[in-house]
Design an enzyme around this catalytic site. Sequence first.
Site, PDB file in Angstrom:
ATOM      1  N   PRO A   1       0.822  -1.224   0.000  1.00 58.29           N
ATOM      2  CG  PRO A   1      -0.113  -1.109   2.139  1.00 58.29           C
ATOM      3  CD  PRO A   1       0.622  -2.023   1.213  1.00 58.29           C
TER       4      PRO A   1
ATOM      5  CD  GLU B   1       0.904  -5.196  10.862  1.00 57.99           C
ATOM      6  OE1 GLU B   1       1.154  -4.049  10.466  1.00 57.99           O
ATOM      7  OE2 GLU B   1      -0.248  -5.646  10.963  1.00 57.99           O
TER       8      GLU B   1
ATOM      9  NE  ARG C   1      -8.487  -5.921 -20.411  1.00 53.68           N
ATOM     10  CZ  ARG C   1      -8.728  -4.795 -21.063  1.00 53.68           C
ATOM     11  NH1 ARG C   1      -7.898  -3.784 -20.986  1.00 53.68           N
ATOM     12  NH2 ARG C   1      -9.808  -4.676 -21.805  1.00 53.68           N
TER      13      ARG C   1
ATOM     14  CG  ASP D   1     -10.120  -0.987 -22.790  1.00 52.51           C
ATOM     15  OD1 ASP D   1     -11.268  -1.169 -23.201  1.00 52.51           O
ATOM     16  OD2 ASP D   1      -9.282  -1.878 -22.614  1.00 52.51           O
TER      17      ASP D   1
HETATM   18  N1  SAH Z   1       1.591  -2.773   7.612  1.00 55.38           N
HETATM   19  C1  SAH Z   1       1.603  -2.533   6.191  1.00 55.38           C
HETATM   20  C2  SAH Z   1       0.426  -3.173   5.498  1.00 55.38           C
HETATM   21  C3  SAH Z   1       0.515  -4.667   5.462  1.00 55.38           C
HETATM   22  S1  SAH Z   1      -0.797  -5.368   4.594  1.00 55.38           S
HETATM   23  C4  SAH Z   1       1.561  -1.027   5.950  1.00 55.38           C
HETATM   24  O1  SAH Z   1       0.961  -0.331   6.767  1.00 55.38           O
HETATM   25  O2  SAH Z   1       2.093  -0.550   4.949  1.00 55.38           O
HETATM   26  C5  SAH Z   1      -0.133  -6.932   4.131  1.00 55.38           C
HETATM   27  C6  SAH Z   1       0.342  -7.044   2.696  1.00 55.38           C
HETATM   28  O3  SAH Z   1      -0.762  -6.869   1.826  1.00 55.38           O
HETATM   29  C7  SAH Z   1       1.367  -6.037   2.254  1.00 55.38           C
HETATM   30  O4  SAH Z   1       2.661  -6.452   2.567  1.00 55.38           O
HETATM   31  C8  SAH Z   1       1.150  -5.983   0.763  1.00 55.38           C
HETATM   32  O5  SAH Z   1       1.876  -6.983   0.084  1.00 55.38           O
HETATM   33  C9  SAH Z   1      -0.331  -6.283   0.623  1.00 55.38           C
HETATM   34  N2  SAH Z   1      -1.155  -5.084   0.388  1.00 55.38           N
HETATM   35  C10 SAH Z   1      -2.012  -4.524   1.269  1.00 55.38           C
HETATM   36  N3  SAH Z   1      -2.616  -3.463   0.737  1.00 55.38           N
HETATM   37  C11 SAH Z   1      -2.165  -3.329  -0.524  1.00 55.38           C
HETATM   38  C12 SAH Z   1      -2.413  -2.409  -1.574  1.00 55.38           C
HETATM   39  N4  SAH Z   1      -3.256  -1.399  -1.428  1.00 55.38           N
HETATM   40  N5  SAH Z   1      -1.751  -2.568  -2.735  1.00 55.38           N
HETATM   41  C13 SAH Z   1      -0.877  -3.582  -2.904  1.00 55.38           C
HETATM   42  N6  SAH Z   1      -0.584  -4.482  -1.934  1.00 55.38           N
HETATM   43  C14 SAH Z   1      -1.227  -4.371  -0.756  1.00 55.38           C
END
Ligand code: SAH
Length: 248
Positions: free
Chosen positions: A94, A121, A159, A174
């Site tokens: 994220p 995490e 795609r 698209d």
């Molecule tokens: N503690 C982290 C979040 C961990 S979520 C933080 O606050 O940044 C667990 C895993 O889910 C992450 O390591 C990632 O690989 C995935 N993930 C969660 N949300 C995501 C998103 N919006 N985009 C891409 N991967 C995501």
Amino acid sequence: MQINILTLFPQMFDSPFSASIFKRAIDGKLVRVNIHNIRDYTHDKHHTVDDYTYGGGAGMILKSDPIFEAVESIKSSIRLKEGAGVVPVILLTPQGRLFSQQIAWELSRHSHLILICGRYEGVDERVLEHLVTDEISIGDYVLSGGELAAIVVVDAVVRLLPGVLGSEASALDDSHATGLLEYPQYTRPAVYRGWAVPEVLLSGNHAQIAKWRREQAVLRTMKRRPELLDKANLCLEERQLVEDLKQS
Ligand code: SAH
């Protein structure tokens, strides 16, 4: 294209890749997806992939060593087999750059991709610092793992590969491909519950249809996502249309 995905949950990839466009692309050997279980790269009796956070705090962190080993092993097999150039190593997180159609195009030009799905995490920072070449987020929300994000990224990329969509669909019209949202579309019947398809679409006049569609795309983008218009590649006439609409 060969796509390698590192995950703790390989079974999550079973069904998305076994239907429709994906299945066709895989069967037609336009893309190959290899799923690697991070746990297979551990050496201890319990196959440990995670550990507590230094400094304390809730939740577990994915350890560096199995991820480094997995990526290094994949990379060396790629080099041995195909002499490929730079292979992007992408962490789904994220905290990454926000995924977009433009990034999908960018990734579609590579012959190989390596995607790492985090869990719990997240992953040890040294993976980000010394292994990963790119970090991608699919949106400003937190998922419980990178698997669904990887599926989203891979779907959008696959795609775009030549031959995948076939002649019945085109990625070029698209939404987001042109910087605009796509124009409205209709199929038979011409009148449904008294609601008629716009006349111009039945006219057979291709120039008129193209003009109508472009205008509709501009209008729709302006109504729904006006911020996209700043970056869209509009001709003078279309810019004028936007100005007129803003005035009205
Ligand atoms: N503690 C982290 C979040 C961990 S979520 C933080 O606050 O940044 C667990 C895993 O889910 C992450 O390591 C990632 O690989 C995935 N993930 C969660 N949300 C995501 C998103 N919006 N985009 C891409 N991967 C995501």
